[in-house]
Design a protein around this motif. Structure first.
Motif, mmCIF file in Angstrom:
data_model
loop_
_atom_site.group_PDB
_atom_site.id
_atom_site.type_symbol
_atom_site.label_atom_id
_atom_site.label_comp_id
_atom_site.label_asym_id
_atom_site.label_seq_id
_atom_site.Cartn_x
_atom_site.Cartn_y
_atom_site.Cartn_z
ATOM 1 N N ALA A 27 0.839 -1.202 0.000
ATOM 2 C CA ALA A 27 0.000 0.000 0.000
ATOM 3 C C ALA A 27 0.873 1.251 0.000
ATOM 4 O O ALA A 27 0.560 2.240 -0.692
ATOM 5 C CB ALA A 27 -0.928 -0.004 1.210
ATOM 6 N N GLY A 28 1.964 1.220 0.749
ATOM 7 C CA GLY A 28 2.894 2.352 0.753
ATOM 8 C C GLY A 28 3.526 2.568 -0.610
ATOM 9 O O GLY A 28 3.684 3.710 -1.066
ATOM 10 N N ILE A 29 3.873 1.483 -1.283
ATOM 11 C CA ILE A 29 4.468 1.585 -2.625
ATOM 12 C C ILE A 29 3.452 2.165 -3.603
ATOM 13 O O ILE A 29 3.772 3.064 -4.396
ATOM 14 C CB ILE A 29 4.973 0.204 -3.089
ATOM 15 N N LEU A 30 2.214 1.668 -3.561
ATOM 16 C CA LEU A 30 1.181 2.185 -4.470
ATOM 17 C C LEU A 30 0.872 3.658 -4.201
ATOM 18 O O LEU A 30 0.734 4.457 -5.137
ATOM 19 C CB LEU A 30 -0.091 1.350 -4.358
ATOM 20 N N LEU A 31 0.759 4.034 -2.945
ATOM 21 C CA LEU A 31 0.501 5.429 -2.608
ATOM 22 C C LEU A 31 1.658 6.313 -3.072
ATOM 23 O O LEU A 31 1.446 7.410 -3.605
ATOM 24 C CB LEU A 31 0.280 5.576 -1.099
ATOM 25 N N GLY A 32 2.873 5.843 -2.890
ATOM 26 C CA GLY A 32 4.032 6.585 -3.366
ATOM 27 C C GLY A 32 4.037 6.737 -4.866
ATOM 28 O O GLY A 32 4.402 7.791 -5.402
ATOM 29 N N LEU A 33 3.624 5.685 -5.570
ATOM 30 C CA LEU A 33 3.556 5.751 -7.031
ATOM 31 C C LEU A 33 2.524 6.780 -7.488
ATOM 32 O O LEU A 33 2.778 7.570 -8.414
ATOM 33 C CB LEU A 33 3.230 4.366 -7.594
ATOM 34 N N VAL A 34 1.368 6.785 -6.838
ATOM 35 C CA VAL A 34 0.336 7.774 -7.173
ATOM 36 C C VAL A 34 0.851 9.183 -6.903
ATOM 37 O O VAL A 34 0.693 10.099 -7.719
ATOM 38 C CB VAL A 34 -0.965 7.482 -6.387
ATOM 39 N N LEU A 35 1.485 9.388 -5.753
ATOM 40 C CA LEU A 35 2.042 10.709 -5.435
ATOM 41 C C LEU A 35 3.130 11.110 -6.422
ATOM 42 O O LEU A 35 3.261 12.293 -6.764
ATOM 43 C CB LEU A 35 2.591 10.724 -4.006
ATOM 44 N N LEU A 36 3.909 10.158 -6.876
ATOM 45 C CA LEU A 36 4.955 10.449 -7.852
ATOM 46 C C LEU A 36 4.349 10.944 -9.163
ATOM 47 O O LEU A 36 4.829 11.926 -9.757
ATOM 48 C CB LEU A 36 5.808 9.206 -8.098
ATOM 49 N N VAL A 37 3.283 10.295 -9.607
ATOM 50 C CA VAL A 37 2.612 10.718 -10.832
ATOM 51 C C VAL A 37 2.031 12.122 -10.650
ATOM 52 O O VAL A 37 2.143 12.984 -11.537
ATOM 53 C CB VAL A 37 1.522 9.698 -11.241
ATOM 54 N N VAL A 38 1.423 12.382 -9.496
ATOM 55 C CA VAL A 38 0.869 13.710 -9.217
ATOM 56 C C VAL A 38 1.986 14.750 -9.193
ATOM 57 O O VAL A 38 1.852 15.850 -9.746
ATOM 58 C CB VAL A 38 0.083 13.702 -7.882
ATOM 59 N N GLY A 39 3.104 14.412 -8.555
ATOM 60 C CA GLY A 39 4.226 15.346 -8.494
ATOM 61 C C GLY A 39 4.795 15.661 -9.861
ATOM 62 O O GLY A 39 5.158 16.806 -10.151
ATOM 63 N N LEU B 111 9.228 13.063 -1.909
ATOM 64 C CA LEU B 111 8.502 12.404 -0.811
ATOM 65 C C LEU B 111 7.855 11.101 -1.275
ATOM 66 O O LEU B 111 7.816 10.116 -0.530
ATOM 67 C CB LEU B 111 7.459 13.349 -0.234
ATOM 68 N N ALA B 112 7.352 11.095 -2.505
ATOM 69 C CA ALA B 112 6.745 9.875 -3.044
ATOM 70 C C ALA B 112 7.789 8.779 -3.188
ATOM 71 O O ALA B 112 7.535 7.614 -2.855
ATOM 72 C CB ALA B 112 6.099 10.174 -4.395
ATOM 73 N N PHE B 113 8.971 9.147 -3.668
ATOM 74 C CA PHE B 113 10.040 8.155 -3.793
ATOM 75 C C PHE B 113 10.425 7.611 -2.418
ATOM 76 O O PHE B 113 10.612 6.400 -2.250
ATOM 77 C CB PHE B 113 11.261 8.773 -4.479
ATOM 78 N N ALA B 114 10.534 8.492 -1.437
ATOM 79 C CA ALA B 114 10.868 8.048 -0.079
ATOM 80 C C ALA B 114 9.785 7.119 0.470
ATOM 81 O O ALA B 114 10.085 6.131 1.152
ATOM 82 C CB ALA B 114 11.053 9.258 0.835
ATOM 83 N N LEU B 115 8.527 7.441 0.172
ATOM 84 C CA LEU B 115 7.427 6.584 0.629
ATOM 85 C C LEU B 115 7.495 5.208 -0.033
ATOM 86 O O LEU B 115 7.292 4.180 0.630
ATOM 87 C CB LEU B 115 6.084 7.251 0.329
ATOM 88 N N MET B 116 7.797 5.161 -1.330
ATOM 89 C CA MET B 116 7.920 3.869 -2.011
ATOM 90 C C MET B 116 9.088 3.067 -1.451
ATOM 91 O O MET B 116 8.983 1.856 -1.247
ATOM 92 C CB MET B 116 8.095 4.077 -3.516
ATOM 93 N N LEU B 117 10.195 3.731 -1.208
ATOM 94 C CA LEU B 117 11.362 3.054 -0.647
ATOM 95 C C LEU B 117 11.062 2.507 0.752
ATOM 96 O O LEU B 117 11.399 1.369 1.077
ATOM 97 C CB LEU B 117 12.548 4.018 -0.608
ATOM 98 N N GLY B 118 10.409 3.320 1.555
ATOM 99 C CA GLY B 118 10.030 2.871 2.899
ATOM 100 C C GLY B 118 9.045 1.714 2.866
ATOM 101 O O GLY B 118 9.130 0.781 3.668
ATOM 102 N N GLY B 119 8.086 1.772 1.946
ATOM 103 C CA GLY B 119 7.117 0.680 1.814
ATOM 104 C C GLY B 119 7.782 -0.622 1.412
ATOM 105 O O GLY B 119 7.453 -1.696 1.934
#
Length: 142
Positions: free
Chosen positions: A48-60, A71-79
């Motif tokens: 879920a963290g990876i998917l949310l990060g991916l969505v945020l990355l597209v938005v960014g 922040l999206a990349f960091a979220l994906m890495l953390g997930g």
């Protein structure tokens, strides 16, 4: 493909031999086996963290917001790290310390710097000193 009876018997003999030869290593390997408890939840949360990060990355990228992309990349890495890491075991009752040759446990020996000196390390040093003396004696007699 399941193991045959002969292979299962050989495997159990090898496990028993490992337990007899090196109980400390065997107990460490038993502890490192991943168990099903909690790992599915970690995978779901990490995914879920990876998917949310991916969505945020597209938005960014769409709105050209660099900080959102970082922040999206960091979220994906953390997930991903959360999903592949193993859950920490609670420190509850159970044997702690050093596993002796007979398979029993005891308190960790205290020593300098928080590291204990075990019987194995002193015998290792004694062997090294014996080898050194042997080399000195052989070299001096020429």
């Amino acid at each position: 493909m399941p193991l045959s009876e002969h292979e299962q018997r050989l495997l159990s003999q090898m496990e028993q031999q490992l337990l007899n030869d090196d109980p400390k290593f065997a107990s460490a390997m038993k502890g490192s086996v991943r168990r099903g408890g909690g790992s599915a939840g970690r995978l779901l949360l990490g995914g879920a963290g990876i998917l949310l990060g991916l969505v945020l990355l597209v938005v960014g990228v769409a709105y050209q917001l660099v900080i959102v992309g970082v922040l999206a990349f960091a979220l994906m890495l953390g997930g991903a790290a959360w999903a592949i890491s193993s859950p920490r075991r609670p420190s509850g009752p159970g044997p702690r310390g050093v596993v002796r040759g007979d398979g029993s446990t005891g308190p960790r020996p205290s020593g300098k710097g928080g590291r204990g000196t075990s019987r194995g390390s002193s015998s290792f040093m004694e062997r090294m000193e014996e080898r050194w003396q042997k080399r000195r004696d052989e070299g001096g007699g020429r």
